[in-house]
Design a protein around this motif. Structure first.
Motif, PDB file in Angstrom:
ATOM      1  N   ALA A 249     -49.422 -29.077 -32.593  1.00 41.62           N
ATOM      2  CA  ALA A 249     -48.184 -28.912 -31.832  1.00 41.62           C
ATOM      3  C   ALA A 249     -47.223 -30.074 -32.105  1.00 41.62           C
ATOM      4  O   ALA A 249     -47.625 -31.238 -32.164  1.00 41.62           O
ATOM      5  CB  ALA A 249     -48.500 -28.821 -30.348  1.00 41.62           C
ATOM      6  N   LYS A 250     -45.940 -29.768 -32.278  1.00 41.41           N
ATOM      7  CA  LYS A 250     -44.941 -30.758 -32.701  1.00 41.41           C
ATOM      8  C   LYS A 250     -44.924 -32.034 -31.852  1.00 41.41           C
ATOM      9  O   LYS A 250     -44.793 -33.131 -32.409  1.00 41.41           O
ATOM     10  CB  LYS A 250     -43.551 -30.116 -32.730  1.00 41.41           C
ATOM     11  N   PRO A 251     -45.018 -31.950 -30.523  1.00 37.79           N
ATOM     12  CA  PRO A 251     -44.969 -33.196 -29.746  1.00 37.79           C
ATOM     13  C   PRO A 251     -46.095 -34.175 -30.064  1.00 37.79           C
ATOM     14  O   PRO A 251     -45.973 -35.371 -29.794  1.00 37.79           O
ATOM     15  CB  PRO A 251     -45.072 -32.693 -28.299  1.00 37.79           C
ATOM     16  N   LEU A 252     -47.200 -33.685 -30.662  1.00 34.76           N
ATOM     17  CA  LEU A 252     -48.359 -34.530 -30.923  1.00 34.76           C
ATOM     18  C   LEU A 252     -48.425 -35.040 -32.351  1.00 34.76           C
ATOM     19  O   LEU A 252     -49.174 -35.969 -32.646  1.00 34.76           O
ATOM     20  CB  LEU A 252     -49.649 -33.738 -30.634  1.00 34.76           C
ATOM     21  N   ARG A 253     -47.653 -34.446 -33.250  1.00 31.01           N
ATOM     22  CA  ARG A 253     -47.841 -34.720 -34.674  1.00 31.01           C
ATOM     23  C   ARG A 253     -47.639 -36.187 -35.031  1.00 31.01           C
ATOM     24  O   ARG A 253     -48.511 -36.812 -35.651  1.00 31.01           O
ATOM     25  CB  ARG A 253     -46.893 -33.843 -35.506  1.00 31.01           C
ATOM     26  N   GLU A 254     -46.496 -36.741 -34.701  1.00 30.07           N
ATOM     27  CA  GLU A 254     -46.212 -38.118 -35.099  1.00 30.07           C
ATOM     28  C   GLU A 254     -47.190 -39.090 -34.464  1.00 30.07           C
ATOM     29  O   GLU A 254     -47.672 -40.022 -35.123  1.00 30.07           O
ATOM     30  CB  GLU A 254     -44.772 -38.487 -34.742  1.00 30.07           C
ATOM     31  N   THR A 255     -47.514 -38.870 -33.196  1.00 37.29           N
ATOM     32  CA  THR A 255     -48.460 -39.755 -32.503  1.00 37.29           C
ATOM     33  C   THR A 255     -49.811 -39.756 -33.195  1.00 37.29           C
ATOM     34  O   THR A 255     -50.422 -40.816 -33.430  1.00 37.29           O
ATOM     35  CB  THR A 255     -48.635 -39.313 -31.039  1.00 37.29           C
ATOM     36  N   GLU A 256     -50.300 -38.578 -33.545  1.00 35.50           N
ATOM     37  CA  GLU A 256     -51.609 -38.474 -34.190  1.00 35.50           C
ATOM     38  C   GLU A 256     -51.587 -39.015 -35.619  1.00 35.50           C
ATOM     39  O   GLU A 256     -52.557 -39.644 -36.066  1.00 35.50           O
ATOM     40  CB  GLU A 256     -52.087 -37.021 -34.180  1.00 35.50           C
ATOM     41  N   LEU A 257     -50.496 -38.798 -36.323  1.00 31.59           N
ATOM     42  CA  LEU A 257     -50.382 -39.349 -37.674  1.00 31.59           C
ATOM     43  C   LEU A 257     -50.383 -40.875 -37.655  1.00 31.59           C
ATOM     44  O   LEU A 257     -51.029 -41.519 -38.495  1.00 31.59           O
ATOM     45  CB  LEU A 257     -49.110 -38.819 -38.344  1.00 31.59           C
ATOM     46  N   LEU A 258     -49.676 -41.461 -36.706  1.00 27.47           N
ATOM     47  CA  LEU A 258     -49.643 -42.922 -36.596  1.00 27.47           C
ATOM     48  C   LEU A 258     -50.999 -43.479 -36.175  1.00 27.47           C
ATOM     49  O   LEU A 258     -51.428 -44.533 -36.670  1.00 27.47           O
ATOM     50  CB  LEU A 258     -48.557 -43.343 -35.605  1.00 27.47           C
ATOM     51  N   ARG A 259     -51.669 -42.785 -35.272  1.00 24.48           N
ATOM     52  CA  ARG A 259     -53.012 -43.225 -34.854  1.00 24.48           C
ATOM     53  C   ARG A 259     -53.976 -43.169 -36.034  1.00 24.48           C
ATOM     54  O   ARG A 259     -54.786 -44.077 -36.242  1.00 24.48           O
ATOM     55  CB  ARG A 259     -53.512 -42.331 -33.717  1.00 24.48           C
ATOM     56  N   TRP A 260     -53.872 -42.127 -36.829  1.00 20.56           N
ATOM     57  CA  TRP A 260     -54.702 -41.976 -38.027  1.00 20.56           C
ATOM     58  C   TRP A 260     -54.430 -43.113 -39.014  1.00 20.56           C
ATOM     59  O   TRP A 260     -55.364 -43.709 -39.568  1.00 20.56           O
ATOM     60  CB  TRP A 260     -54.387 -40.611 -38.629  1.00 20.56           C
ATOM     61  N   TRP A 261     -53.167 -43.437 -39.215  1.00 20.09           N
ATOM     62  CA  TRP A 261     -52.763 -44.488 -40.145  1.00 20.09           C
ATOM     63  C   TRP A 261     -53.376 -45.837 -39.771  1.00 20.09           C
ATOM     64  O   TRP A 261     -53.698 -46.645 -40.648  1.00 20.09           O
ATOM     65  CB  TRP A 261     -51.248 -44.574 -40.188  1.00 20.09           C
ATOM     66  N   GLN A 262     -53.578 -46.098 -38.504  1.00 20.97           N
ATOM     67  CA  GLN A 262     -54.147 -47.375 -38.066  1.00 20.97           C
ATOM     68  C   GLN A 262     -55.523 -47.627 -38.669  1.00 20.97           C
ATOM     69  O   GLN A 262     -55.928 -48.789 -38.831  1.00 20.97           O
ATOM     70  CB  GLN A 262     -54.216 -47.420 -36.537  1.00 20.97           C
ATOM     71  N   GLN A 263     -56.227 -46.579 -39.022  1.00 20.30           N
ATOM     72  CA  GLN A 263     -57.547 -46.739 -39.636  1.00 20.30           C
ATOM     73  C   GLN A 263     -57.457 -47.235 -41.081  1.00 20.30           C
ATOM     74  O   GLN A 263     -58.432 -47.764 -41.615  1.00 20.30           O
ATOM     75  CB  GLN A 263     -58.295 -45.400 -39.648  1.00 20.30           C
ATOM     76  N   TYR A 264     -56.284 -47.088 -41.706  1.00 22.40           N
ATOM     77  CA  TYR A 264     -56.167 -47.347 -43.138  1.00 22.40           C
ATOM     78  C   TYR A 264     -55.129 -48.402 -43.499  1.00 22.40           C
ATOM     79  O   TYR A 264     -55.081 -48.839 -44.657  1.00 22.40           O
ATOM     80  CB  TYR A 264     -55.814 -46.032 -43.866  1.00 22.40           C
ATOM     81  N   GLU A 265     -54.305 -48.821 -42.550  1.00 28.22           N
ATOM     82  CA  GLU A 265     -53.177 -49.688 -42.917  1.00 28.22           C
ATOM     83  C   GLU A 265     -53.616 -51.020 -43.518  1.00 28.22           C
ATOM     84  O   GLU A 265     -52.921 -51.555 -44.393  1.00 28.22           O
ATOM     85  CB  GLU A 265     -52.256 -49.911 -41.715  1.00 28.22           C
ATOM     86  N   ASP A 266     -54.759 -51.558 -43.116  1.00 30.02           N
ATOM     87  CA  ASP A 266     -55.223 -52.813 -43.705  1.00 30.02           C
ATOM     88  C   ASP A 266     -55.661 -52.635 -45.153  1.00 30.02           C
ATOM     89  O   ASP A 266     -55.623 -53.587 -45.936  1.00 30.02           O
ATOM     90  CB  ASP A 266     -56.380 -53.387 -42.881  1.00 30.02           C
ATOM     91  N   SER A 267     -56.073 -51.425 -45.507  1.00 24.66           N
ATOM     92  CA  SER A 267     -56.518 -51.157 -46.878  1.00 24.66           C
ATOM     93  C   SER A 267     -55.354 -50.902 -47.829  1.00 24.66           C
ATOM     94  O   SER A 267     -55.518 -51.028 -49.052  1.00 24.66           O
ATOM     95  CB  SER A 267     -57.450 -49.941 -46.902  1.00 24.66           C
ATOM     96  N   TYR A 268     -54.199 -50.547 -47.271  1.00 22.70           N
ATOM     97  CA  TYR A 268     -53.029 -50.223 -48.098  1.00 22.70           C
ATOM     98  C   TYR A 268     -51.799 -50.950 -47.567  1.00 22.70           C
ATOM     99  O   TYR A 268     -50.833 -50.326 -47.129  1.00 22.70           O
ATOM    100  CB  TYR A 268     -52.800 -48.709 -48.119  1.00 22.70           C
ATOM    101  N   PRO A 269     -51.806 -52.283 -47.623  1.00 21.53           N
ATOM    102  CA  PRO A 269     -50.695 -53.045 -47.037  1.00 21.53           C
ATOM    103  C   PRO A 269     -49.366 -52.818 -47.737  1.00 21.53           C
ATOM    104  O   PRO A 269     -48.307 -53.118 -47.172  1.00 21.53           O
ATOM    105  CB  PRO A 269     -51.163 -54.504 -47.179  1.00 21.53           C
ATOM    106  N   GLU A 270     -49.405 -52.307 -48.967  1.00 23.80           N
ATOM    107  CA  GLU A 270     -48.172 -52.064 -49.720  1.00 23.80           C
ATOM    108  C   GLU A 270     -47.450 -50.798 -49.265  1.00 23.80           C
ATOM    109  O   GLU A 270     -46.303 -50.572 -49.664  1.00 23.80           O
ATOM    110  CB  GLU A 270     -48.473 -51.974 -51.226  1.00 23.80           C
TER     111      GLU A 270
END
Length: 341
Positions: free
Chosen positions: A166-187
Motif C-alpha cells: 500500500a502506497k502509504p507504507l512503501r517509502e517507510t518500508e523501503l527506508l527501513r530495509w535500506w538501514q540493513q545495507y547502508e553501511d555496506s554501500y556508503p557510496e
C-alpha cells in the motif's frame, strides 16, 4: 552484434513461443491475462538478457532457456504485483519465493499462490521454476555462484514486496530495509540501492561465469561486486529516468524523483555511469561488459519517451558525452534496431 541476431534471438523467440503456448492454457483468466501481458510488453527483457549467451555460444543451449525462464518469472510476477488484486506483503513474498526456488536446484516447489484468490495456473509457474533449476544444475560451476545468485534474487524479491505494498507504507518500508545495507554501500543513496536490486543483469552474468569449469570463488565474487550495485543500478535508474513523466501522471513510485533537484539527479546519474564503466573495465573480457554498459545507455536514451521530456533530454546529452560506443549504439538503436522490431 551479428552473433546476437544469428544465434541468440532465434533461440529466445523459440523459448518464448513455448512459454506463450503454456500461458494461453492457464485456466484462471486473470493469471492467464497477466502472463500473456508480461510477454507481450516485456519480450525485450528476455532478448536483452540473453545477450549474455553470446559470450558463450557453446553453452547457449543452457543459458538461453535459463535466462528466458527466470526473466519470464520476473516479468510475470511484476505484473501480478503491480496490477494486483492484493496489497499483502506476505502474498508478494510468497510469489517471489518462486524465483529463489528457481535458482536453487533441488528446492521443493510450493503453492506460490496460496495467499491470493487467483490460484489455478495449470502448472505454469512450477514449469518455469523447474526449467530454471534444470538449466542451472547443468552449468559446470553453478555451485560457486549459487549463493551469490540467491543473494541478488533475495534482494530483488525484497524490492518487489516493498514497492508494491500500500502506497502509504512503501517509502517507510523501503527506508527501513535500506538501514540493513547502508553501511555496506556508503557510496549509494537509498533510492540508488533500491534501484540496483531491481536488475536481473547480475544474476545473468553469474550464470555466464558459471559456464567456466575453472571458475574460482574469488572470480565469482568479483563478478558479483562489479555488477552489483554499479551496472545493476545504472540499468534500473535509466529505466526510471525515462519513465518520469508517465510515473508522475500515474502517481507511481519512481526512484529518480527522490533526488533533491535536477542538478543532483544529473550528478548522481553521471556518477553511476562512470562507476558502471569502471566496473566493466575491471572484468575479464572488458570489451564485452563495456558493450553491455554502453548498450544500456543507448537503449534507454534512444527511447521515444525521451523526446517529450525536456529535462530527460538534458540528462541524456550529459550521459552521452565522452563515449563513441554510446553514440554508435544510440545511432544504431534509433535508426535501425527499433525500426526492425
Amino acid at each position: 552484434m551479428s552473433r546476437v541476431y544469428k544465434y541468440i534471438l532465434p533461440g529466445v523467440r523459440a523459448e518464448l513461443a513455448e512459454w506463450r503456448k503454456a500461458a494461453e492454457a492457464i485456466p484462471d483468466a486473470e493469471l492467464r491475462r497477466q502472463a500473456l501481458s508480461s510477454m507481450n510488453t516485456k519480450q525485450f527483457h528476455c532478448e536483452g538478457g540473453a545477450v549474455y549467451a553470446a559470450a558463450r555460444l557453446d553453452r547457449r543451449h543452457m543459458l538461453i532457456p535459463l535466462i528466458v525462464a527466470l526473466q519470464t518469472i520476473s516479468d510475470y510476477l511484476d505484473n501480478l504485483c503491480d496490477r494486483s488484486t492484493s496489497l499483502r506483503a506476505d502474498d508478494f513474498r510468497l510469489l517471489h519465493r518462486s524465483m529463489l526456488d528457481a535458482v536453487t536446484p533441488g528446492a521443493p516447489l510450493t503453492d506460490y499462490y496460496a495467499l491470493r484468490d487467483e490460484r489455478n495456473d495449470g502448472g505454469y509457474l512450477h514449469a518455469l521454476v523447474r526449467r530454471c533449476q534444470e538449466c542451472a544444475a547443468d552449468l559446470p560451476a553453478y555451485d560457486l555462484v549459487q549463493e551469490r545468485v540467491r543473494e541478488l534474487v533475495g534482494l530483488y524479491g525484497d524490492l518487489q514486496v516493498y514497492k508494491h505494498i500500500a502506497k502509504p507504507l512503501r517509502e517507510t518500508e523501503l527506508l527501513r530495509w535500506w538501514q540493513q545495507y547502508e553501511d555496506s554501500y556508503p557510496e549509494l543513496r537509498w533510492n540508488e540501492f533500491a534501484a540496483a536490486t531491481g536488475s536481473t543483469l547480475g544474476m545473468f552474468m553469474l550464470f555466464l561465469a558459471a559456464c567456466d569449469p575453472a571458475l574460482q570463488p574469488e572470480d565469482a565474487e568479483r563478478v558479483r561486486r562489479s555488477y552489483f550495485p554499479s551496472i545493476c543500478g545504472l540499468h534500473i535508474l535509466l529505466d526510471y529516468l525515462i519513465d518520469q513523466a508517465e510515473d508522475e501522471e500515474g502517481g507511481d513510485l519512481n526512484f529518480c524523483h527522490y533526488f533533491g533537484s535536477q542538478d543532483q539527479l544529473n550528478e548522481r546519474m553521471l556518477r553511476m555511469v562512470q562507476s558502471a564503466r569502471q566496473a566493466a573495465d575491471g572484468l575479464p573480457a572488458p570489451s564485452f561488459h563495456r558493450m553491455i554498459v554502453e548498450g544500456l545507455i543507448a537503449l534507454y536514451l534512444s527511447d521515444p519517451k525521451v523526446k517529450g521530456q525536456a529535462r530527460v533530454r538534458r540528462t541524456a546529452r550529459l550521459l552521452m558525452k565522452g563515449s563513441p560506443w554510446t553514440r554508435l549504439f544510440f545511432w544504431l538503436n534509433s535508426h535501425w534496431i527499433r525500426k526492425a522490431m
